[in-house]
Design an enzyme around this catalytic site. Sequence first.
Site, PDB file in Angstrom:
ATOM      1  N   GLY A 241       0.832  -1.210   0.000  1.00  0.00           N
ATOM      2  CA  GLY A 241       0.000   0.000   0.000  1.00  0.00           C
ATOM      3  C   GLY A 241       0.854   1.243   0.000  1.00  0.00           C
ATOM      4  O   GLY A 241       0.675   2.132  -0.810  1.00  0.00           O
ATOM      5  N   ILE A 468      -0.513  -5.385   5.494  1.00  0.00           N
ATOM      6  CA  ILE A 468      -0.175  -4.932   4.142  1.00  0.00           C
ATOM      7  C   ILE A 468       1.147  -5.544   3.665  1.00  0.00           C
ATOM      8  O   ILE A 468       1.847  -4.977   2.841  1.00  0.00           O
ATOM      9  CB  ILE A 468      -0.161  -3.380   4.078  1.00  0.00           C
ATOM     10  CG1 ILE A 468       0.825  -2.764   5.089  1.00  0.00           C
ATOM     11  CG2 ILE A 468      -1.539  -2.830   4.349  1.00  0.00           C
ATOM     12  CD1 ILE A 468       0.925  -1.225   4.997  1.00  0.00           C
ATOM     13  N   GLY A 511       0.959   0.808  13.078  1.00  0.00           N
ATOM     14  CA  GLY A 511       0.161  -0.418  13.154  1.00  0.00           C
ATOM     15  C   GLY A 511       0.608  -1.379  14.235  1.00  0.00           C
ATOM     16  O   GLY A 511      -0.198  -1.831  15.046  1.00  0.00           O
ATOM     17  N   PRO A 619      11.675 -10.087  15.486  1.00  0.00           N
ATOM     18  CA  PRO A 619      12.874  -9.585  14.796  1.00  0.00           C
ATOM     19  C   PRO A 619      12.924  -9.970  13.320  1.00  0.00           C
ATOM     20  O   PRO A 619      13.539  -9.257  12.527  1.00  0.00           O
ATOM     21  CB  PRO A 619      14.035 -10.247  15.548  1.00  0.00           C
ATOM     22  CG  PRO A 619      13.465 -10.814  16.781  1.00  0.00           C
ATOM     23  CD  PRO A 619      11.985 -10.952  16.618  1.00  0.00           C
ATOM     24  N   LYS A 688       7.462   0.242  19.512  1.00  0.00           N
ATOM     25  CA  LYS A 688       7.184   1.425  18.691  1.00  0.00           C
ATOM     26  C   LYS A 688       7.182   0.995  17.230  1.00  0.00           C
ATOM     27  O   LYS A 688       7.484  -0.151  16.912  1.00  0.00           O
ATOM     28  CB  LYS A 688       8.230   2.515  18.951  1.00  0.00           C
ATOM     29  CG  LYS A 688       8.142   3.058  20.390  1.00  0.00           C
ATOM     30  CD  LYS A 688       8.860   4.374  20.594  1.00  0.00           C
ATOM     31  CE  LYS A 688      10.324   4.196  20.835  1.00  0.00           C
ATOM     32  NZ  LYS A 688      10.923   5.382  21.512  1.00  0.00           N
ATOM     33  N   VAL A 690       8.552   0.648  13.455  1.00  0.00           N
ATOM     34  CA  VAL A 690       9.926   0.508  12.963  1.00  0.00           C
ATOM     35  C   VAL A 690       9.997   0.473  11.431  1.00  0.00           C
ATOM     36  O   VAL A 690      11.029   0.767  10.840  1.00  0.00           O
ATOM     37  CB  VAL A 690      10.603  -0.741  13.586  1.00  0.00           C
ATOM     38  CG1 VAL A 690      10.036  -2.027  12.987  1.00  0.00           C
ATOM     39  CG2 VAL A 690      12.109  -0.706  13.423  1.00  0.00           C
ATOM     40  N   GLU A 692       8.817   2.272   8.839  1.00  0.00           N
ATOM     41  CA  GLU A 692       9.182   3.462   8.073  1.00  0.00           C
ATOM     42  C   GLU A 692      10.525   4.044   8.502  1.00  0.00           C
ATOM     43  O   GLU A 692      11.202   4.704   7.715  1.00  0.00           O
ATOM     44  CB  GLU A 692       8.076   4.504   8.176  1.00  0.00           C
ATOM     45  CG  GLU A 692       6.796   4.009   7.512  1.00  0.00           C
ATOM     46  CD  GLU A 692       5.666   5.012   7.563  1.00  0.00           C
ATOM     47  OE1 GLU A 692       4.798   4.936   6.696  1.00  0.00           O
ATOM     48  OE2 GLU A 692       5.633   5.869   8.471  1.00  0.00           O
TER      49      GLU A 692
HETATM   50 MO1  MOS Z   1       1.971   5.128   5.317  1.00  0.00          MO
HETATM   51  S1  MOS Z   1       2.614   6.397   3.881  1.00  0.00           S
HETATM   52  O1  MOS Z   1       1.314   6.292   6.401  1.00  0.00           O
HETATM   53  O2  MOS Z   1       0.794   4.140   4.699  1.00  0.00           O
END
Ligand code: MOS
Length: 732
Positions: A241, A468, A511, A619, A688, A690, A692
């Site tokens: 996505g 996704i 997510g 991991p 948290k 990771v 992006e």
């Molecule tokens: Mo991401 S660009 O917030 O799906």
Amino acid sequence: MRFDTPATTNPIDRMKVVGQPLDRIDGPLKTTGTAPYAYERHDVVPDQAYGWIVGSAIASGRITAMDLRAARAAPGVIAIVTHENAGHLGKGARNVAHLLGGPEIEHYHQAIALVVAESFEQARAAAALLRVEYEASEAKFDLAAAKAAGVGPSEDSPDKTVGDFARAFDAAPVRLDETYSTPDQSHAMMEPHATIAAWDGDRVDVWLSNQMVAWTTGDLAKTLGIPKEKVRLRSPYIGGGFGGKLFLRSDTLLAVLGAREAKRPVKVALQRPLIANNTTHRPATIQRIRIGATRDGKITAIGHESCSGNLPDGKPEEAVQQTELLYAGANRLTGLRLARLDLPEGNAMRAPGEAPGLMALEVAMDEMAEKLGLDPVEFRIRNDTQVDPAHPDRPFSKRQLVECLRLGAERFGWDKRDPRPGQRRDGRWLVGMGMAAGFRNNLLMKSGARVRLDRQGRVTVESDMTDIGTGSYTIMAQTAAEMMGVPVGEVTVRLGDSSFPVSAGSGGQWGANNATAGVYAACVRLRETVAQKAGFNAGDAVFAEGAVQAGNRSVPLSEVARDGELVAEDAIEYGDLGKRYQQSTFAGHFVELGVDAATGETRIRRMLAVCAAGRILNPKSARSQVIGAMTMGVGAALMEALEVDKRRGFFANHDLASYEVPVHADIPHQEVVFLDETDPMSSPMKAKGVGELGLCGVGAAVANAIHNATGIRVRDYPITLDKLIDRLPASV
Ligand code: MOS
């Protein structure tokens, strides 16, 4: 469950299942082609007809005439939807342009018709017979020209200042003032946007490929003007996505309208050549960065202004976000400029904000280090901050940027880098190393789940969360297994259905932490129910090995649920820990590459990311996320650009043949290291985001490595060979 005080010890800390490098439980389905994507749901409703979307051939203006006669008479045609017969349509809260255009046209390839036929080929052939006349109007497509004409701060996003930036910058003994640009980019996910829609009376069932089920359910209902209870969405498997599927898009709306018009189910896959101009993209930016520092490398002034364009009601690319938080400095200025353009809608793509922002900031930092005669790693370490620089009473919940940089430098062999550019030669290759800091915020979002315990002692998790390709199924199963004390094989996870509890969904790397925390909350409830049924105090009960135990008594879960399934539902909801503490994730990105001394072609040689992002829930899936993100960073640095046709207002390279992304052969050895970390402010999971983070900073690390290899500073992405070839050092 309300989460408003820092997490203490809880069952997740056992880390028997959570934190283990389990294979993705949907992996076998994916690798055998049996995880059905939306377009492949032949099983869900009979008699599916095919829809073909027609896009506008102008960027701005109006349709003056549509002649549908030949198309209607073509073989197999069942229905045609246009603005003339679609009835009144609203607009989703998260849509900028209308998803069905006409008579007004807001952007190129805006959908103007859906042709529905018995077969895909018939729909496509009939669509070619549509005759549309347009009257184009004057429009703006050139960001640089719009910027030159003058774009100031807007009321919606005024400049943010700390101290006296102008004065401190003027007074600084070492200064940098440079402008960087990033191009428009396309998500280029493998699976196109696709939908099957089927009406049953006044209710509509929709199978689609979408990251945010609740957003899209609400926006579809709003667009149709019907209650959202009448809309059911299912999006259990998604082939990528990257932000392009956060919202309701034309494939879904038109499949729904087509099914209504045709009076039978309709399936639509947005044709690949339409995706770049019909959907959203990452908007181009022009970013000015000013940094002032003392001679020993302390930043005294830091300024970052970013200009991007969008349609009316669209938002700017928030490319200055990281500059507010990444480095110390008493005097600061950040600002966003939004030019009105008539290109397709700009919106979230692969770490919006930080990804393009760091492509500028982290090159500026490299240039500044060079001016100061400092090692770029050392320069960053000297300017670390443990508090929000604009609000010093607001600490980071956890910040191990310095640790990431130091460990990365050590693991990568940074000390072997010659700081003088253009010194290292390997045959025809000029070899260089570059690095950058990585930064991405961690967002807290309410997230719900339902858990069921059946008579066999098996656990089922239900949530509208999406996977996704990220591993949501797996980490949610791990969470439920850890909480209920059952093997992960005893957990079934069902996702992506709007009839399930509303989750955080997939976006902005929020997510994993939020959706698993939602499962945690529901499991706490289920544990209470189970403990009570077994006659234990919930506080004393230990869940392990398929049983609930307290004192010297142990009852198998199957026995507790003997009389029937036990069900619990809850959501994680956040207090103000996200406000009192700045929650962010950090990385050190390192790249070694070669630039062909004759052709200017860049080849990556090796990459390393060291990440600090709270507890790593799995991991293996986290590493997969990060190496995928690093690959996207290489794409952004070296290849990816939508080329704007500035006369007609569209992205000319709108297919996967001409919009280039890295392939396997472009990506060599990648290493990922996760610092051992937990963040008790983030959620009971202490995790948290990771995914992006793995992208944020990579583009700049590549650009900095090219500079180290060649001595050439390119400030305009992507760094294609034409930008290097005339300036390469003379070949020996
Ligand atoms: Mo991401 S660009 O917030 O799906």
